[in-house]
Design an enzyme around this catalytic site. Structure first.
Site, PDB file in Angstrom:
ATOM      1  N   GLU A  43       0.791  -1.228   0.000  1.00 15.23           N
ATOM      2  CA  GLU A  43       0.000   0.000   0.000  1.00 15.23           C
ATOM      3  C   GLU A  43       0.821   1.275   0.000  1.00 15.23           C
ATOM      4  OE1 GLU A  43      -0.777  -2.674   1.682  1.00 15.23           O
ATOM      5  OE2 GLU A  43      -2.759  -3.184   0.964  1.00 15.23           O
TER       6      GLU A  43
ATOM      7  N   HIS B 183     -11.554  -5.773   9.149  1.00 12.81           N
ATOM      8  CA  HIS B 183     -12.288  -5.437   7.928  1.00 12.81           C
ATOM      9  C   HIS B 183     -13.498  -4.580   8.290  1.00 12.81           C
ATOM     10  CE1 HIS B 183     -10.000  -8.962   6.471  1.00 12.81           C
ATOM     11  NE2 HIS B 183     -10.137  -8.464   5.264  1.00 12.81           N
TER      12      HIS B 183
HETATM   13  C1  LIG Z   1      -1.923  -4.844   4.003  1.00 13.46           C
HETATM   14  C2  LIG Z   1      -2.997  -5.645   3.347  1.00 13.46           C
HETATM   15  N1  LIG Z   1      -3.382  -5.332   2.106  1.00 13.46           N
HETATM   16  C3  LIG Z   1      -4.354  -6.023   1.492  1.00 13.46           C
HETATM   17  C4  LIG Z   1      -4.982  -7.054   2.115  1.00 13.46           C
HETATM   18  C5  LIG Z   1      -6.116  -7.815   1.423  1.00 13.46           C
HETATM   19  N2  LIG Z   1      -5.641  -9.159   1.083  1.00 13.46           N
HETATM   20  C6  LIG Z   1      -5.924 -10.202   1.880  1.00 13.46           C
HETATM   21  S1  LIG Z   1      -5.194 -11.586   1.356  1.00 13.46           S
HETATM   22  C7  LIG Z   1      -4.487 -10.828   0.039  1.00 13.46           C
HETATM   23  C8  LIG Z   1      -3.606 -11.590  -0.882  1.00 13.46           C
HETATM   24  C9  LIG Z   1      -2.463 -12.256  -0.189  1.00 13.46           C
HETATM   25  O1  LIG Z   1      -1.697 -12.982  -1.092  1.00 13.46           O
HETATM   26  P1  LIG Z   1      -0.487 -13.880  -0.654  1.00 13.46           P
HETATM   27  O2  LIG Z   1       0.401 -13.116   0.259  1.00 13.46           O
HETATM   28  O3  LIG Z   1       0.137 -14.422  -1.872  1.00 13.46           O
HETATM   29  O4  LIG Z   1      -1.138 -15.035   0.219  1.00 13.46           O
HETATM   30  P2  LIG Z   1      -2.144 -16.176  -0.267  1.00 13.46           P
HETATM   31  O5  LIG Z   1      -3.529 -15.705   0.047  1.00 13.46           O
HETATM   32  O6  LIG Z   1      -1.928 -16.393  -1.718  1.00 13.46           O
HETATM   33  O7  LIG Z   1      -1.774 -17.368   0.536  1.00 13.46           O
HETATM   34  C10 LIG Z   1      -4.855  -9.480   0.010  1.00 13.46           C
HETATM   35  C11 LIG Z   1      -4.457  -8.529  -1.024  1.00 13.46           C
HETATM   36  C12 LIG Z   1      -4.564  -7.352   3.427  1.00 13.46           C
HETATM   37  N3  LIG Z   1      -5.131  -8.342   4.142  1.00 13.46           N
HETATM   38  N4  LIG Z   1      -3.578  -6.648   4.007  1.00 13.46           N
END
Ligand SMILES: Cc1ncc(C[n+]2csc(CCOP(=O)(O)OP(=O)(O)O)c2C)c(N)n1
Ligand SMILES: Cc1ncc(C[n+]2csc(CCOP(=O)(O)OP(=O)(O)O)c2C)c(N)n1
Ligand SMILES: [Mg+2]
Ligand SMILES: [Mg+2]
Lengths: 327, 347, 327, 347
Positions: free
Chosen positions: A60, A129
């Site tokens: 972000e 959230h």
């Molecule tokens: C700082 C932040 N930005 C955005 C989100 C929303 N979000 C939740 S999970 C996710 C994707 C995470 O991807 P990854 O790190 O590859 O983990 P995966 O779910 O694939 O195991 C996002 C963008 C969040 N939880 N925290």
């Protein structure tokens, strides 16, 4: 005119503004083929392509910082922060940097950027959230903060934000996205930053609020009307700069002020509204300046009964109205 | 023609400049002139602080060669420069007049970067696209990626150069910016001036590796380490990076090894944390002496020409000091301007 | 008793607490051999070594995050953020994480950490070495925020913060560091979080303030006394939780309230104090709830005349007192 | 004895475990049991969401092998685990009972991690040192460095394992944490479960390189990429990292290539952004099928034993579902507890 939801108004406005002005781009997590996690940008990538609708890495601070750099260099970026709860990493680029670009360069540089942020609770979002994040933004000179609560206001204020030559934070209440419907003109219009609106005129008391609470407050006002209490409901719409004149005028006229918000009360928007009234309407009031908000605990429990207990509701607002009317 | 005049906004690259990676003797002398001017001005600022006239100053002494050589490889008429507080020489090289520099330190009316609202060197240049929004370390790196993204969308071949220190390399923003620039192959040059100290924190406490440049591999673009006291070498690696960026091949991370000859700022005392040997050793790497020696060895200047260059610079600084010292502070009223468009203040 | 400055009180307290409890460590930029940029930690590394006095990399989010992890695993870290203006990168770890550790784990984990932050202006700091950052922290449930203004309070509140089993933000006003001297007992003592103190009793008006403004307010109160206006000066000392009882009691007793702060007023500590008074003292007041603060522009210009124009001063406070007394 | 029982807080490493890097056939079967149980429980949770009972769920399906094998290489009686929301199988492997898991998803009274204040799997475990303070991506990485720093100061030989996704690798916090851990040679294992997607954002848009593990070089410690569907391989690399950490040699970055077999969460529809071929291809890398095949090939289980394992897991999940479904939500009043010590609320 067309009836639509808040999220549809947001989406339509982004389509319209991106058609209107080539320099408008959208960037954020999952805004591309996913269409955003709330589908606010559904279809945008098909029309405008990957260069104007950018799926960013999960970071972000760079979303805000890249948007800022692009804004300074001639674009009008809309940065989407996926949830308000994930805004904190971007604070340094927004509070620290973007807010002071014009001032700190004596006007040589400007940052015409919009930051769209879904916020607020009552959606089973638990501690991460559900948050309201307006306080720090509303405190910071150089920023404007809008919080439209209806589809009409969502379109008008988002269009204004995108066309404004300074950073504007647009707070979109998640719960209103699909819950709230309303008429929206098809043609282009804007709503000025800094103007509150009386959403329900009344004579006995002024209720000042914004966001999801506007709708709960309007419901409470109808219930109060059935009991013979005529409540004027003022929708702040802009949180910085607050429309101090509108707040003071209505409060002085009705003689009583109730401020309702979803965010925890200590050092918040409701504090400032109360302070404005306490300073400007002191001799016109005939009751204490009253605030209704959730308890001072982290917003907000995931467990459904507790979430409901946390959130202000039409019933709790009615109670506060009734109590203040009796003073 | 002095280097500063040469580098004003509307100049294109000087004709005398040979092909990529090379730099003419004539230009080397010009760069030397700029470095000497910067050095005297820098010393003057330090003195003005000791006299209680300048609130604070950070010095570029020791960084001069890296700064002039990097800018020499770019094109100020179209490129963007996101600097940080130690870019004193870069600002001189980009055409900021000594009077303008001094107005920053003395917070005088007409200060060009921020109307004296900010610390010296902060704000935005009115003639070149050079800016430095804040004192907050590393925020300029994601901004640089954004500037370059806009150029890419607009189809321009401008290059964005962003400067930072070894300490700044630790910030999350540095990582996020390089990652973003790597994904989008943006025309950015990440230019790190590694002086082995972040205030008092030495490089061993800053990172578990030797070289910042080695991190570029983790973002998918080249990283190169260069002796920041060597004008020719810095110019060459920067030129290569500029060509890469203009060709659409993406970012480069350049790490210039330099010395911070003075304490961090006028508020600092580096004997608290640097050993006497460390201070002695690094003082030998003064880029001015190194370049002067090279110019003389190559017969590009004589001893008396060198003296003339020094004299001219000293006089220039004296004139500027007298002028600015006599100037007024900005009017109180201007502090309400430019908070947001078309308002005075904004409650 | 010994007379000392605020910075000396801070340093002495860190020495004492680190001697008292092995689990107390200090981490931050330049806190080691440099002794901190304000010399708050001068000498600590010589006594406690590099393992307990840690010069961190230049990265505030990790300073806060590492402190949090260490706190959760049994240490009592003091994290120093070099200037309040550089706090923003750490917000995610403090507002987002630390504040909710106890709540979000139902008490299974706790975060006994202290964050020391030099803040405030009037030091020729320009836009990025002058900021007040209390608003967001004072708004956030789960955090405590203290802002001692005297050497005595600095020692007592810092000791309390370090011994508290939850995160505490300690705001140290840079201008008071060497300006303000006072008597400090040699022996150990603590000051409870959440308790304001009447620093000057008075009968005509309540002036509520904190930080550097306490000292300017006390000067103004003396000048007012010469004009026959007897001002009670309340030092908030803690900004979260605010001592609402003390604020209300004094305001109701004197019948007039003036709130003075250095931070820009919109949505700030002074808003909350005004809101508390507007709600709790309404029927006891005989004048508008008045606030004095700087203008709504980015704090604060580097240029000396403009900086002085930005900051509230004893003279401006006296003006506000005089005006309110005349109502 | 089931894997979950085996892995409760006070167990030491099982005697049957052979030397570093190797894993016995017996243990492989135990890990398989855990994976099967996790899979059924995971499927149940998804179903409960579709029935409107669970508000949201993220699935570990596809990540199971990596999670059990990593934990098998550590010691739950002394090590620390900073997890993220996809650590469903890890939680099962560390001894969280099916009832406890379900209480998280159904937000029921007695939920062990946060008393149902948080999203499922968030909070802290009451018996093992496993925690997950927030949904905010990557915040756990600097925290892990802090946890490890405390152990180092206390002279303990505990290891801190911190999990994160490929998307999380882009966050500034990830960089800052690895840099800090590298400088202080902390006993941390950075365990990245790379499933090539962050919700809908594919790895090509996430980073300009192929492998997250390659970034370790920029911090001064080893990085290794391993097939996350290969229990034996993940166990081996983790074991090496654990030994390195316990010996005081510092961090390791492990990148396990895994598949996210389901959409990001129950709120997601991955057909919006994944091609049919992509979905088909990745489905073939189901770690359960891969391990089952290995066990049979090595004659560690028979077909009927496999069926028995499945039956037992299914029944366990059914029992747990019935129990938790009938339970109450937490009392409203408890929401005022634990804001700060010794207060109810805190204005
Ligand atoms: C700082 C932040 N930005 C955005 C989100 C929303 N979000 C939740 S999970 C996710 C994707 C995470 O991807 P990854 O790190 O590859 O983990 P995966 O779910 O694939 O195991 C996002 C963008 C969040 N939880 N925290
Ligand atoms: C975010 C942030 N943290 C801390 C500071 C205080 N500070 C100013 S300069 C500096 C050291 C910078 O070191 P480096 O990046 O190596 O640059 P150098 O001064 O050596 O050229 C620090 C810690 C700051 N300005 N911003
Ligand atoms: Mg440095
Ligand atoms: Mg992923």
């Amino acid at each position: 005119m067309a009836e639509m939801t808040v999220i549809e108004a947001v989406r339509d406005t982004m389509f319209a503004e991106m058609r209107r002005d080539d320099s408008v781009i959208l960037l954020g997590e999952d805004v591309g083929s996913r269409g955003g996690v709330f589908l606010a940008s559904d279809g945008l990538i098909d029309e405008f392509g990957e260069s104007r609708v950018i799926d960013t890495p999960l970071a972000e601070s760079s979303i805000a910082g890249v948007a800022l750099g692009a804004a300074v260099n001639g674009l009008r970026p809309i940065a989407e922060i996926q949830f308000a709860d994930f805004m904190w990493p971007a604070i340094n680029q927004l509070i620290g940097e973007a807010s002071k670009v014009r001032y700190g360069t004596n006007g040589v540089k400007t940052a015409p950027m919009t930051v769209r942020v879904p916020y607020g609770g009552g959606v089973r979002g638990g501690l991460y959230h559900s948050q309201s994040i307006e306080v720090l933004f509303a405190h910071t000179p150089g920023l404007s903060v809008v919080a439209p609560a209806t589809p009409y206001d969502a379109k008008g204020l988002l269009a204004t934000a995108i066309r404004t030559n300074d950073p504007v934070i647009v707070l979109e209440h998640k719960r209103t996205y699909r819950l709230v419907k309303g008429e929206v003109p098809v043609e282009d219009y804007t709503i000025p930053i800094g103007k509150a609106e009386i959403k329900r005129p009344g004579t006995d008391m002024t209720l000042i609020t914004y966001g999801l609470m506007l709708h709960y407050s309007l419901q409470a006002a109808e219930m109060a009307a059935a009991n013979g209490i005529d409540v004027e409901v003022v929708d702040l719409r802009t949180l910085r700069p607050l429309d101090a004149d509108a707040i003071a005028e209505s409060s002085s006229r009705t003689g009583k002020a109730l401020i309702v918000q979803e965010d925890t009360p200590a050092v918040s928007i409701s504090s400032e509204v109360a302070a404005i009234i306490g300073e400007r309407c002191f001799f016109d009031l005939d009751g204490p300046i009253t605030r209704l908000g959730p308890p001072e605990i982290p917003p907000m429990p995931f467990s459904p009964i507790q979430e409901a207990a946390f959130m202000p509701s039409p019933e709790k607002i009615l109670d506060a109205i009734t109590k203040l009317a009796e003073v | 023609m002095s280097a500063t005049e040469n580098k004003s906004l509307n100049s294109t690259l000087p004709e005398s400049k040979p092909g990529s990676g090379q730099i003419s003797g004539e230009r080397l002398v010009e760069l030397y002139r700029t470095m000497v001017l910067s050095r005297y001005l820098d010393q003057r600022v330090w003195l003005l602080n000791r006299q209680g006239k300048a609130a604070i100053a950070a010095s570029a002494q020791g960084h001069e060669a890296a700064q002039v050589a990097c800018i020499e490889a770019t094109d100020p008429s179209r490129d963007h420069y996101l600097i940080y507080y130690r870019q004193f020489t870069a600002m001189v090289a980009l055409g900021t007049e000594p009077e303008e520099m001094l107005r920053g330190f003395l917070a005088k009316e007409g200060e060009p970067m921020s109307a004296a609202r900010q610390f010296p060197l902060h704000g935005a240049h009115p003639r070149v696209d050079l800016f430095n929004f804040s004192n907050v370390i590393a925020t300029q790196l994601p901004q640089a990626a954004g500037v370059a993204l806009a150029d890419k969308l607009k189809g321009l071949d401008a290059v964005t150069v962003v400067y930072f220190g070894d300490g700044a390399s630790s910030q999350g923003d540095t990582h996020e910016a390089m990652n973003f620039a790597g994904v989008h192959k943006l025309p950015v040059i990440f230019f790190c001036e590694n002086n082995r100290y972040a205030i008092s924190v030495s490089i061993e406490k800053q990172m578990g590796i030797e070289s910042v440049a080695s991190r570029a591999a983790g973002y998918g673009f080249p990283g190169v380490r260069v002796d920041g006291a060597d004008v020719v070498a810095v110019h060459e690696v920067t030129k290569t990076a500029v060509e890469r960026a203009r060709a659409g091949d993406g970012p480069t991370l350049i790490e210039a090894s330099v010395e911070r000859l003075l304490p961090h700022t006028t508020d600092d005392d580096h004997t608290r944390y640097r050993s006497t040997e460390d201070i002695e050793q690094m003082s030998k790497r003064d880029p001015l002496l190194i370049l002067a020696e090279l110019l003389k060895r190559r017969d590009l200047i004589t001893e008396s020409q060198d003296e003339e260059i020094h004299d001219k610079a000293k006089k220039r600084v004296n004139v500027a000091t007298d002028t600015v010292d006599a100037e007024a502070f900005p009017n109180v009223d201007t502090m309400f301007e430019h908070v947001v468009e078309n308002t005075r203040g904004h409650a």
